[in-house]
Design a protein around this motif. Structure first.
Motif, PDB file in Angstrom:
ATOM      1  N   VAL A  41      -6.361   9.030   6.761  1.00 21.95           N
ATOM      2  CA  VAL A  41      -7.485   8.222   7.225  1.00 21.95           C
ATOM      3  C   VAL A  41      -7.132   7.640   8.577  1.00 21.95           C
ATOM      4  CG1 VAL A  41      -8.851   6.153   6.771  1.00 21.95           C
ATOM      5  CG2 VAL A  41      -8.262   7.699   4.893  1.00 21.95           C
ATOM      6  N   GLU A  42      -7.999   7.861   9.549  1.00 22.28           N
ATOM      7  CA  GLU A  42      -7.750   7.381  10.905  1.00 22.28           C
ATOM      8  C   GLU A  42      -7.600   5.861  10.924  1.00 22.28           C
ATOM      9  OE1 GLU A  42      -9.801   7.581  15.357  1.00 22.28           O
ATOM     10  OE2 GLU A  42     -10.678   8.703  13.678  1.00 22.28           O
ATOM     11  N   GLY A  43      -6.568   5.392  11.616  1.00 17.48           N
ATOM     12  CA  GLY A  43      -6.339   3.957  11.746  1.00 17.48           C
ATOM     13  C   GLY A  43      -5.597   3.334  10.582  1.00 17.48           C
ATOM     14  N   LEU A  44      -5.182   4.151   9.629  1.00 19.00           N
ATOM     15  CA  LEU A  44      -4.466   3.629   8.461  1.00 19.00           C
ATOM     16  C   LEU A  44      -3.181   4.434   8.312  1.00 19.00           C
ATOM     17  CD1 LEU A  44      -5.093   1.406   6.395  1.00 19.00           C
ATOM     18  CD2 LEU A  44      -6.069   3.141   4.909  1.00 19.00           C
ATOM     19  N   ASN A  45      -2.060   3.790   8.500  1.00 17.36           N
ATOM     20  CA  ASN A  45      -0.779   4.487   8.505  1.00 17.36           C
ATOM     21  C   ASN A  45      -0.262   4.702   7.082  1.00 17.36           C
ATOM     22  OD1 ASN A  45       1.567   5.712   9.478  1.00 17.36           O
ATOM     23  ND2 ASN A  45       2.650   3.757   9.670  1.00 17.36           N
ATOM     24  N   LEU A  46      -0.989   5.528   6.333  1.00 25.76           N
ATOM     25  CA  LEU A  46      -0.614   5.825   4.956  1.00 25.76           C
ATOM     26  C   LEU A  46      -0.628   7.332   4.724  1.00 25.76           C
ATOM     27  CD1 LEU A  46      -2.633   3.188   2.858  1.00 25.76           C
ATOM     28  CD2 LEU A  46      -0.165   3.209   3.299  1.00 25.76           C
ATOM     29  N   PRO A  47       0.334   7.839   3.949  1.00 28.01           N
ATOM     30  CA  PRO A  47       0.326   9.275   3.634  1.00 28.01           C
ATOM     31  C   PRO A  47      -0.768   9.594   2.621  1.00 28.01           C
ATOM     32  CG  PRO A  47       2.030   8.183   2.377  1.00 28.01           C
ATOM     33  CD  PRO A  47       1.452   7.137   3.297  1.00 28.01           C
ATOM     34  N   THR A  48      -1.111  10.862   2.513  1.00 30.18           N
ATOM     35  CA  THR A  48      -1.977  11.304   1.427  1.00 30.18           C
ATOM     36  C   THR A  48      -1.144  11.358   0.147  1.00 30.18           C
ATOM     37  OG1 THR A  48      -1.487  13.658   1.679  1.00 30.18           O
ATOM     38  CG2 THR A  48      -3.250  12.734   3.059  1.00 30.18           C
ATOM     39  N   THR A  49      -1.804  11.429  -0.985  1.00 34.73           N
ATOM     40  CA  THR A  49      -1.060  11.530  -2.246  1.00 34.73           C
ATOM     41  C   THR A  49      -0.234  12.811  -2.286  1.00 34.73           C
ATOM     42  OG1 THR A  49      -3.037  12.470  -3.290  1.00 34.73           O
ATOM     43  CG2 THR A  49      -2.650  10.109  -3.587  1.00 34.73           C
ATOM     44  N   ALA A  50      -0.754  13.872  -1.676  1.00 32.56           N
ATOM     45  CA  ALA A  50       0.004  15.133  -1.639  1.00 32.56           C
ATOM     46  C   ALA A  50       1.261  14.981  -0.794  1.00 32.56           C
ATOM     47  CB  ALA A  50      -0.875  16.257  -1.106  1.00 32.56           C
TER      48      ALA A  50
ATOM     49  N   SER B  22       0.845  -1.189   0.000  1.00 30.04           N
ATOM     50  CA  SER B  22       0.000   0.000   0.000  1.00 30.04           C
ATOM     51  C   SER B  22       0.883   1.242   0.000  1.00 30.04           C
ATOM     52  CB  SER B  22      -0.916   0.001   1.226  1.00 30.04           C
ATOM     53  OG  SER B  22      -0.181  -0.130   2.424  1.00 30.04           O
ATOM     54  N   TYR B  23       0.402   2.283  -0.687  1.00 30.80           N
ATOM     55  CA  TYR B  23       1.244   3.462  -0.909  1.00 30.80           C
ATOM     56  C   TYR B  23       0.653   4.780  -0.404  1.00 30.80           C
ATOM     57  CZ  TYR B  23       4.049   0.326  -3.744  1.00 30.80           C
ATOM     58  OH  TYR B  23       4.833  -0.722  -4.155  1.00 30.80           O
ATOM     59  N   ALA B  24      -0.649   4.972  -0.576  1.00 29.67           N
ATOM     60  CA  ALA B  24      -1.224   6.265  -0.187  1.00 29.67           C
ATOM     61  C   ALA B  24      -2.745   6.192  -0.184  1.00 29.67           C
ATOM     62  CB  ALA B  24      -0.763   7.362  -1.148  1.00 29.67           C
ATOM     63  N   VAL B  25      -3.347   7.147   0.516  1.00 28.30           N
ATOM     64  CA  VAL B  25      -4.789   7.375   0.408  1.00 28.30           C
ATOM     65  C   VAL B  25      -4.988   8.603  -0.473  1.00 28.30           C
ATOM     66  CG1 VAL B  25      -5.363   6.318   2.621  1.00 28.30           C
ATOM     67  CG2 VAL B  25      -4.825   8.766   2.535  1.00 28.30           C
ATOM     68  N   THR B  26      -6.103   8.623  -1.184  1.00 24.19           N
ATOM     69  CA  THR B  26      -6.282   9.670  -2.189  1.00 24.19           C
ATOM     70  C   THR B  26      -7.031  10.897  -1.688  1.00 24.19           C
ATOM     71  OG1 THR B  26      -8.343   8.684  -2.993  1.00 24.19           O
ATOM     72  CG2 THR B  26      -6.286   7.939  -4.026  1.00 24.19           C
ATOM     73  N   LEU B  27      -7.416  10.923  -0.410  1.00 19.13           N
ATOM     74  CA  LEU B  27      -8.024  12.127   0.145  1.00 19.13           C
ATOM     75  C   LEU B  27      -6.951  13.185   0.404  1.00 19.13           C
ATOM     76  CD1 LEU B  27     -10.590  10.781   2.780  1.00 19.13           C
ATOM     77  CD2 LEU B  27     -11.070  11.655   0.495  1.00 19.13           C
TER      78      LEU B  27
END
Length: 330
Positions: free
Chosen positions: A234-243, A225-230
Motif C-alpha cells: 500500500v502506497e505510503g505505508l511501510n508494511l510488507p504484504t502477508t506473502a 503493525s505487521y502487514a497489509v493483507t493485499l
C-alpha cells in the motif's frame, strides 16, 4: 414462463412501452434512465462503504443525467439491504452497493431469502482496500511470522477483537485463526474506534482492520503493525504484504461492488456499468479514495463479467474457512 422471466419482461415494458420492444436493443439503454436511481448501502452513513459509494453515486449521476441517491438500509450484516434489492423491480432503478460481506453471507447466514449469486446482476467492482494486521503497542512479536507463532503458541490466552460478525475485521480474524489452526479469545465491539482505544491501552492483543481506520495509529506508532493483507504493498505505508512476511494464506481484501436485481435487462446492466466506469475516472473520486487508503477498480474489474467471476471465487474461497470456524451470524 418463469416468474423471473415475467419480471424481466415487465421491467422492459415499463421502460420502453410494448411497442418499443421490437426495436434494436440499444434503444433500451438510450431510454434509461428517465428518473432517479437509488443505491442501497447496507451500512451506516459516514462509514467507509457509505463514503465510497456516495462518491460513486455522484459520478454516476453526472454520466446518467439523473440523480443517483444513496439510501442507508442497515442491519443483519447487510442482508436486509441485499434482500430488498433482490426483491426490487429489475428495472435498474434500485441497485445494491456491498463489500466482501456479500460473498461471505452465502455461508455466514444459513437461511437467506435470496441467493447471493443468482439473485443479482453484478455491475462491476468499485474498489479494493487492504486490511492491516496490528497488535497492542507492547506485543512481543517483531514481525508477522512472530505474531503468528505467538498466536499458535498462546491460542485463546490472546484476545482478538472484531466489530461485528460478518464485518471485514471479523472475517480477517477468522482467516488468521484458520491459518494458525487455533482459536483465540474473540471479543466483539460496536465499531472499530473502541477496539483501537482498547488496543492502544493494551487490553486487546490482536486486531485486523481496514487501513482506512488504522493508518493514523500506525503512523504515530500508537499500535504495532505487521502487514497489509493485499497481494501488493500500500502506497505510503511501510508494511510488507502477508506473502512477503511469510504468511500468504492470510491475504484478503475489502472489495466493493454494485449489483442490480437479477433479471434486469442486459442493456440497462451495461448502461449502469458504463456509468460506474465513468464515475471511477473522476479525479475527485480518485483523490478521495487515495485519502481512504482505497484503490480504485480498474476498467476491466468494473465490468459485469469480471465482477461475477470475482464474486463466485470469493463465495467458494470463504465457505470452507467459515465452516471450519463454525461461527454463523444467524
Amino acid at each position: 414462463m418463469s416468474k423471473r422471466s415475467r419480471r424481466s419482461v415487465l421491467a422492459a415494458l415499463t421502460l420502453l412501452g410494448a411497442g418499443a420492444l421490437v426495436g434494436p436493443a440499444p434503444a433500451l439503454a438510450q431510454a434509461f434512465p428517465n428518473r432517479p436511481i437509488t443505491i442501497i448501502v447496507p451500512f451506516a452513513a459516514g462509514g467507509p462503504t457509505d463514503v465510497i459509494n456516495r462518491l460513486v453515486a455522484e459520478g454516476m449521476s453526472k454520466d446518467l443525467g439523473q440523480p443517483v441517491v444513496v439510501e442507508n438500509v442497515t442491519g443483519a450484516g447487510g442482508t436486509i439491504a441485499a434482500a430488498r434489492v433482490a426483491n426490487a423491480r429489475p428495472d435498474g432503478y434500485t441497485i445494491l452497493a456491498h463489500h466482501i460481506g456479500h460473498a461471505t453471507s452465502a455461508t455466514l447466514y444459513r437461511n437467506l431469502t435470496y441467493d447471493v449469486e443468482k439473485s443479482f446482476a453484478p455491475l462491476g467492482l468499485v474498489s479494493d482496500a487492504a486490511m492491516t494486521i496490528v497488535a497492542r503497542p507492547d506485543f512481543p512479536a517483531n514481525d508477522l511470522a512472530g505474531l503468528m507463532a505467538e498466536i499458535r503458541r498462546q491460542g485463546d490466552k490472546l484476545n482478538l477483537a472484531h466489530a461485528g460478525v460478518g464485518g471485514a475485521n471479523h472475517l480477517c480474524g477468522v482467516l488468521m485463526q484458520y491459518a494458525a489452526k487455533t482459536n483465540l479469545n474473540t471479543v466483539a465491539f460496536r465499531g472499530s474506534a473502541p477496539v483501537l482505544t482498547e488496543l492502544m491501552a493494551g487490553r486487546i492483543d490482536v486486531f485486523c482492520d481496514q487501513a482506512t481506520n488504522t493508518v493514523p495509529f500506525i503512523r504515530d506508532n500508537r499500535i504495532r503493525s505487521y502487514a497489509v493483507t493485499l497481494d501488493r504493498r500500500v502506497e505510503g505505508l511501510n508494511l510488507p504484504t502477508t506473502a512477503e512476511a511469510g504468511e500468504p494464506s492470510v491475504a484478503m481484501s475489502t472489495w466493493h461492488g454494485l449489483y442490480a436485481p437479477a433479471g434486469t435487462p442486459e442493456p440497462v446492466v451495461e448502461r449502469l456499468s458504463a456509468a460506474l466506469r465513468a464515475a471511477l475516472r473522476e479525479e475527485r473520486l480518485r483523490a478521495r479514495f487515495a485519502e481512504l487508503v482505497t484503490e480504485v477498480a480498474t476498467p476491466e474489474q468494473a465490468t459485469p463479467a469480471a465482477h461475477r467471476r470475482h464474486l463466485a471465487a470469493e463465495v467458494a474461497r470463504w465457505r470452507p474457512i467459515i465452516q471450519a470456524a463454525g461461527v454463523y451470524a444467524d
